[in-house]
Design a protein around this motif. Structure first.
Motif, PDB file in Angstrom:
ATOM      1  N   ILE A  56       4.558   1.971   1.549  1.00  0.00           N
ATOM      2  CA  ILE A  56       5.194   3.259   1.249  1.00  0.00           C
ATOM      3  C   ILE A  56       4.419   4.378   1.943  1.00  0.00           C
ATOM      4  CG2 ILE A  56       5.750   4.917  -0.588  1.00  0.00           C
ATOM      5  CD1 ILE A  56       6.001   2.485  -2.490  1.00  0.00           C
ATOM      6  N   VAL A  57       5.178   5.269   2.569  1.00  0.00           N
ATOM      7  CA  VAL A  57       4.581   6.502   3.126  1.00  0.00           C
ATOM      8  C   VAL A  57       4.888   7.590   2.123  1.00  0.00           C
ATOM      9  CG1 VAL A  57       4.626   8.178   4.993  1.00  0.00           C
ATOM     10  CG2 VAL A  57       4.873   5.741   5.512  1.00  0.00           C
ATOM     11  N   ARG A  58       3.826   8.196   1.582  1.00  0.00           N
ATOM     12  CA  ARG A  58       3.983   9.245   0.578  1.00  0.00           C
ATOM     13  C   ARG A  58       4.350  10.567   1.254  1.00  0.00           C
ATOM     14  NH1 ARG A  58      -0.993  10.588  -3.159  1.00  0.00           N
ATOM     15  NH2 ARG A  58      -1.722   8.843  -1.967  1.00  0.00           N
ATOM     16  N   PRO A  59       5.168  11.387   0.573  1.00  0.00           N
ATOM     17  CA  PRO A  59       5.536  12.690   1.156  1.00  0.00           C
ATOM     18  C   PRO A  59       4.342  13.636   1.254  1.00  0.00           C
ATOM     19  CG  PRO A  59       6.683  12.338  -0.958  1.00  0.00           C
ATOM     20  CD  PRO A  59       5.826  11.147  -0.681  1.00  0.00           C
ATOM     21  N   ASP A  74       8.900   9.146   8.368  1.00  0.00           N
ATOM     22  CA  ASP A  74       9.171  10.023   7.233  1.00  0.00           C
ATOM     23  C   ASP A  74       8.689   9.345   5.956  1.00  0.00           C
ATOM     24  OD1 ASP A  74      10.475  11.852   8.922  1.00  0.00           O
ATOM     25  OD2 ASP A  74      12.367  10.736   8.747  1.00  0.00           O
ATOM     26  N   ALA A  75       8.647  10.114   4.876  1.00  0.00           N
ATOM     27  CA  ALA A  75       8.270   9.542   3.582  1.00  0.00           C
ATOM     28  C   ALA A  75       9.310   8.500   3.173  1.00  0.00           C
ATOM     29  CB  ALA A  75       8.186  10.647   2.534  1.00  0.00           C
ATOM     30  N   GLY A  76       8.847   7.437   2.526  1.00  0.00           N
ATOM     31  CA  GLY A  76       9.760   6.391   2.063  1.00  0.00           C
ATOM     32  C   GLY A  76       9.123   5.014   2.122  1.00  0.00           C
ATOM     33  N   THR A  77       9.917   4.029   1.767  1.00  0.00           N
ATOM     34  CA  THR A  77       9.468   2.644   1.770  1.00  0.00           C
ATOM     35  C   THR A  77       9.882   1.977   3.075  1.00  0.00           C
ATOM     36  OG1 THR A  77       9.686   2.521  -0.636  1.00  0.00           O
ATOM     37  CG2 THR A  77       9.611   0.435   0.552  1.00  0.00           C
ATOM     38  N   SER A 128       0.824  -1.214   0.000  1.00  0.00           N
ATOM     39  CA  SER A 128       0.000   0.000   0.000  1.00  0.00           C
ATOM     40  C   SER A 128       0.858   1.265   0.000  1.00  0.00           C
ATOM     41  CB  SER A 128      -0.942   0.009   1.206  1.00  0.00           C
ATOM     42  OG  SER A 128      -0.205   0.095   2.407  1.00  0.00           O
ATOM     43  N   ILE A 129       0.245   2.347  -0.472  1.00  0.00           N
ATOM     44  CA  ILE A 129       0.855   3.675  -0.431  1.00  0.00           C
ATOM     45  C   ILE A 129      -0.065   4.530   0.433  1.00  0.00           C
ATOM     46  CG2 ILE A 129       1.564   5.687  -1.769  1.00  0.00           C
ATOM     47  CD1 ILE A 129       1.924   3.778  -4.174  1.00  0.00           C
ATOM     48  N   VAL A 130       0.471   4.988   1.566  1.00  0.00           N
ATOM     49  CA  VAL A 130      -0.357   5.741   2.509  1.00  0.00           C
ATOM     50  C   VAL A 130       0.060   7.200   2.521  1.00  0.00           C
ATOM     51  CG1 VAL A 130      -0.869   3.735   3.955  1.00  0.00           C
ATOM     52  CG2 VAL A 130       1.131   5.115   4.467  1.00  0.00           C
ATOM     53  N   ALA A 131      -0.930   8.075   2.607  1.00  0.00           N
ATOM     54  CA  ALA A 131      -0.657   9.511   2.632  1.00  0.00           C
ATOM     55  C   ALA A 131      -0.344   9.983   4.047  1.00  0.00           C
ATOM     56  CB  ALA A 131      -1.854  10.270   2.075  1.00  0.00           C
TER      57      ALA A 131
END
Length: 155
Positions: free
Chosen positions: A152-155, A127-130, A69-72
């Motif tokens: 992934i944490v999106r910036p 922080d943003a990143g995988t 997943s990609i989380v905001a």
């Protein structure tokens, strides 16, 4: 009585099959095995190799954040659900950041009193990143399992 050796020349997947048994004259003799029995034995052997994996280990059934997943918004905890109850003392999670360093987490606990649900608090804002979640679990019946997934944490 004179014994003559007979060898069945058939093969299954490159395997020849003969059965060795005592003959009437107390010598070993070979008897052929029908193809359907060879097939059944091979299927049983192969199937048996996967039974332990399928029925005896706690496997990860879901996670928040989910695999891939990609989380905001960076999560403040990891929620892992397993297919069966796990032993909290011997079950754990390691959170690895984009810089390949371990991210500090708090002590794991059962989610909502459910021994198949693990909640791991994250000690700091991510922080943003995988990120990679490496988990290991000991199921209540004593079988070990492990795995990993990323999000992934999106910036």
């Amino acid at each position: 009585m004179k014994h003559t050796k007979q060898r069945y020349g058939g093969s299954f997947g490159g395997l020849t099959s003969t059965i060795v048994a005592w003959g009437t004259d107390r010598r070993l003799k070979e008897m052929s095995m029908p193809k359907y029995i060879r097939t059944l034995m091979l299927a049983t052997l192969i199937g048996g190799m996967f039974v332990d994996e399928a029925f005896a280990h706690a496997r990860l059934t879901s996670a928040i954040p989910a695999e891939g997943s990609i989380v905001a918004i960076a999560p403040n905890e990891l929620d892992l659900s397993f297919s069966e109850d796990v032993d909290l003392k011997f079950t754990g999670v390691l959170l690895i950041g984009a810089d390949n360093r371990t991210v500090a987490t708090g002590p794991a606990s059962f989610g909502a009193g459910n021994a198949a649900s693990l909640v791991v608090p994250i000690s700091r804002a991510l922080d943003a990143g995988t990120y990679t979640v490496d988990w290991h679990a000991l199921s209540a019946d004593g079988h070990k399992a492990k795995g990993s997934y990323s999000f992934i944490v999106r910036p």
